[in-house]
Design an enzyme around this catalytic site. Structure first.
Site, PDB file in Angstrom:
ATOM      1  N   ASN A   9       0.874  -1.174   0.000  1.00 55.31           N
ATOM      2  CA  ASN A   9       0.000   0.000   0.000  1.00 55.31           C
ATOM      3  C   ASN A   9       0.913   1.226   0.000  1.00 55.31           C
ATOM      4  OD1 ASN A   9      -1.771   2.080   0.492  1.00 55.31           O
ATOM      5  ND2 ASN A   9      -2.343   1.418   2.566  1.00 55.31           N
ATOM      6  N   TRP A  10       1.012   1.840  -1.160  1.00 54.74           N
ATOM      7  CA  TRP A  10       1.930   2.987  -1.288  1.00 54.74           C
ATOM      8  C   TRP A  10       1.397   4.246  -0.597  1.00 54.74           C
ATOM      9  CZ3 TRP A  10       3.656   2.790  -7.176  1.00 54.74           C
ATOM     10  CH2 TRP A  10       4.574   1.746  -7.332  1.00 54.74           C
ATOM     11  N   LYS A  11       0.121   4.225  -0.203  1.00 55.77           N
ATOM     12  CA  LYS A  11      -0.520   5.417   0.369  1.00 55.77           C
ATOM     13  C   LYS A  11      -0.308   6.608  -0.581  1.00 55.77           C
ATOM     14  CE  LYS A  11      -0.120   3.264   4.829  1.00 55.77           C
ATOM     15  NZ  LYS A  11       0.035   3.367   6.269  1.00 55.77           N
ATOM     16  N   HIS A  94      -9.467   1.457   4.952  1.00 57.08           N
ATOM     17  CA  HIS A  94      -8.188   1.599   5.668  1.00 57.08           C
ATOM     18  C   HIS A  94      -8.388   2.523   6.872  1.00 57.08           C
ATOM     19  CE1 HIS A  94      -4.059   2.645   6.579  1.00 57.08           C
ATOM     20  NE2 HIS A  94      -3.717   1.551   5.936  1.00 57.08           N
ATOM     21  N   GLU A  96      -6.709   4.870   7.990  1.00 62.37           N
ATOM     22  CA  GLU A  96      -6.466   6.293   7.700  1.00 62.37           C
ATOM     23  C   GLU A  96      -7.697   6.923   7.046  1.00 62.37           C
ATOM     24  OE1 GLU A  96      -2.822   5.632   5.563  1.00 62.37           O
ATOM     25  OE2 GLU A  96      -1.867   5.061   7.446  1.00 62.37           O
ATOM     26  N   GLU A 166      -5.191  -4.796  10.640  1.00 64.12           N
ATOM     27  CA  GLU A 166      -4.146  -3.795  10.854  1.00 64.12           C
ATOM     28  C   GLU A 166      -4.399  -3.066  12.170  1.00 64.12           C
ATOM     29  OE1 GLU A 166      -2.276  -2.644   6.770  1.00 64.12           O
ATOM     30  OE2 GLU A 166      -3.812  -1.198   7.292  1.00 64.12           O
ATOM     31  N   GLY A 172       2.814   2.315  10.768  1.00 60.71           N
ATOM     32  CA  GLY A 172       3.791   3.397  10.604  1.00 60.71           C
ATOM     33  C   GLY A 172       4.542   3.757  11.872  1.00 60.71           C
ATOM     34  N   SER A 212       3.661  -2.183  10.209  1.00 62.19           N
ATOM     35  CA  SER A 212       5.124  -2.279  10.361  1.00 62.19           C
ATOM     36  C   SER A 212       5.685  -3.647   9.949  1.00 62.19           C
ATOM     37  CB  SER A 212       5.540  -1.917  11.795  1.00 62.19           C
ATOM     38  OG  SER A 212       5.174  -0.577  12.080  1.00 62.19           O
ATOM     39  N   GLY A 233       2.885  -1.160   4.224  1.00 65.00           N
ATOM     40  CA  GLY A 233       2.938   0.269   3.917  1.00 65.00           C
ATOM     41  C   GLY A 233       4.356   0.709   3.587  1.00 65.00           C
ATOM     42  N   GLY A 234       5.014   1.330   4.546  1.00 67.86           N
ATOM     43  CA  GLY A 234       6.348   1.919   4.342  1.00 67.86           C
ATOM     44  C   GLY A 234       7.333   1.014   3.620  1.00 67.86           C
TER      45      GLY A 234
HETATM   46  P1  13P Z   1       3.158   0.390   7.648  1.00 66.00           P
HETATM   47  O1  13P Z   1       3.610  -0.907   7.029  1.00 66.00           O
HETATM   48  O2  13P Z   1       3.912   1.582   7.137  1.00 66.00           O
HETATM   49  O3  13P Z   1       3.102   0.292   9.136  1.00 66.00           O
HETATM   50  O4  13P Z   1       1.646   0.633   7.158  1.00 66.00           O
HETATM   51  C1  13P Z   1       0.735  -0.395   7.269  1.00 66.00           C
HETATM   52  C2  13P Z   1      -0.472  -0.043   6.503  1.00 66.00           C
HETATM   53  O5  13P Z   1      -1.206   0.848   6.873  1.00 66.00           O
HETATM   54  C3  13P Z   1      -0.732  -0.781   5.254  1.00 66.00           C
HETATM   55  O6  13P Z   1      -2.008  -0.535   4.786  1.00 66.00           O
END
Ligand code: 13P
Length: 250
Positions: A9-11, A94, A96, A166, A172, A212, A233-234
């Site tokens: 997930n590149w956000k 998600h 967020e 999640e 993050g 993470s 994510g990251g």
């Molecule tokens: P991180 O891997 O950066 O913690 O993010 C997780 C996430 O929100 C994937 O959708």
């Protein structure tokens, strides 16, 4: 045996030129995996990413969609629009989006139904806050999110919904849930699905862990009995690191 699905997930990251370079770099690194490889990219990268990933085992997903087919919804993109260019997956709900964009269990449910209507595979996110976990309410909160998200789906749709557990406190932050805690929750989610749709459906549903995930912890997490891959994510912003997560067995 359930397939492992590893989704990035590149956000809100990556311009199209970087997306194309990333995919070109990733293609040879993941070409031999039996795991499903998905990249959920910003809308502006979708078309470029689809072209770059053409004729490879990399699937492309979006990060959100509207539930209506079209209409006066300025700034929104529908499932039908995503499908029309070849998108296969879509992240729904998600944390967020729930936190910053007023996504609710009801809109999540509408979006899942619409995703199926237009032939997209939904990756539905659920998870508790730190306060909810500390109060001992994590399982209740998450299984309740599951019940509301899946409400009214057919057995076939429920079976084809990918769930991403999640925990919000792990996103993050560098804090990963222990493999035991993550597995306990994915198991509880599976039990809830079994209660709602029967054991056969529950056994087939893919349940990912997200929060993470990195190459150094992917193997221990993804080897647990009820964790079927991850939403990353990251660590999905670097092709080499993401490839290591996809190839976590090696
Ligand atoms: P991180 O891997 O950066 O913690 O993010 C997780 C996430 O929100 C994937 O959708």
């Amino acid at each position: 045996m359930r397939k492992k699905v590893i989704a990035g997930n590149w956000k809100m990251n990556m311009l199209p030129d970087a997306a194309i370079r990333f995919i070109d770099e990733l293609i040879p690194l993941v070409k031999n995996t039996e795991n499903e490889v998905v990249l959920c990219v910003p809308y502006t990268d979708l078309f470029y990413s689809l072209l770059a990933a053409q004729n490879t085992n990399i699937k492309i997903g979006a990060q959100n969609m509207h539930w209506e087919e079209n209409g006066a919804y300025t700034g929104e993109v529908s499932g039908r629009m995503l499908k029309s260019i070849g998108v296969e997956y879509v992240i729904i709900g998600h944390s967020e989006r729930r936190q910053y964009f007023a996504e609710t269990d009801e809109t999540v449910n509408k979006k899942i139904k619409s995703a199926f209507k237009y032939g997209l595979k939904p990756i539905v996110c659920v998870g508790e806050t730190l306060a909810q976990r500390e109060e001992g309410k994590a399982i209740e909160i998450v299984t309740n999110q599951i019940e509301k998200a899946l409400e009214g789906l057919t057995e076939n749709q429920a079976e084809n919904t990918i769930i991403a557990y999640e925990p919000i406190w792990a996103i993050g932050t560098g804090k990963t849930a222990t493999k035991e805690d993550a597995n306990e929750m994915t198991k509880a989610i599976r039990e809830k699905i079994s209660y709602l749709y029967g054991q056969m459906v529950a056994n087939r549903v893919i349940i990912q862990y997200g929060g993470s995930v990195k190459s150094s912890n992917a193997k221990e997490l993804f080897s647990m009995s009820d964790i079927d891959g991850g939403l990353v994510g990251g660590a999905s912003l670097d092709a080499t690191e993401f490839a290591k997560i996809v190839n976590y067995e090696n």
